[in-house]
Design a protein around this motif. Structure first.
Motif: not given
Length: 181
Positions: A104-132
């Motif tokens: 199966e295809r796999s994706i690494v998503f690097f999350s950041r907890k301190i600075n330069r965080r992606i504030l809508n991570e859950d939405e981003m992960l769903k969009m990545m899966q959908s786009a893929y």
């Protein structure tokens, strides 16, 4: 890299500790690195030879020390050096450098907890899966590994990177690890 790692011993002159990077330091040193600030006043450390800094061959990016950030013009670093370095590191961490790719295809998503965080991570992960799924095939659901260098150990990150076809993350130090893909 192997020649340097067997010839040299790392020594740190700052007030820091090994922290979670000791495994990295050990693969580039012929024995456990020295923390000079931990040596007693009576300890004498004699150096036959010392090297300070990095080889010009390994430099490719200017981090803004007196100049604007950006790639170093006419860098001597090339794909061969990157490949040899990544093979060396994977070997030292006990990870095959040419793993069998997952079915199966796999994706690494690097999350950041301190600075330069992606504030809508859950939405981003769903969009990545959908786009893929839209891009490749509606019946392929990619496996997404949500990793953070602050909480996941290096070996775990490297294993997932060697098996993944895509890496996504905010600009930063984690993205250089894409050299292990």
């Amino acid at each position: 890299v192997t020649h340097c790692a067997t010839k040299y011993k790392l020594a740190f002159s700052d007030e820091g500790e090994y922290g979670s990077l000791l495994k990295w330091y050990n693969i580039f040193s012929n024995s456990e690195p020295i923390l000079l600030h931990k040596a007693s006043k009576e300890t004498i450390i004699c150096f036959d030879e010392s090297k300070v800094g990095l080889s010009a061959t390994s430099l490719w990016f200017q981090y803004g020390f007196g100049k604007p950030q950006g790639p170093i013009k006419d860098s001597l670093l090339n794909g061969y050096h990157v490949r040899k370095f990544s093979e060396y590191v994977l070997e030292k961490f006990g990870i095959p450098s040419s793993p069998k790719r997952r079915s199966e295809r796999s994706i690494v998503f690097f999350s950041r907890k301190i600075n330069r965080r992606i504030l809508n991570e859950d939405e981003m992960l769903k969009m990545m899966q959908s786009a893929y799924q839209t891009t490749f095939s509606s019946n392929i659901i990619p496996q997404i590994y949500n990793l953070d260098l602050a909480t996941n150990n290096t070996k775990e990150c490297l294993i997932h990177l060697t098996e993944s076809e895509t890496v996504v993350g905010m600009h930063g130090s984690a993205m250089i690890l894409s050299m292990f893909m």
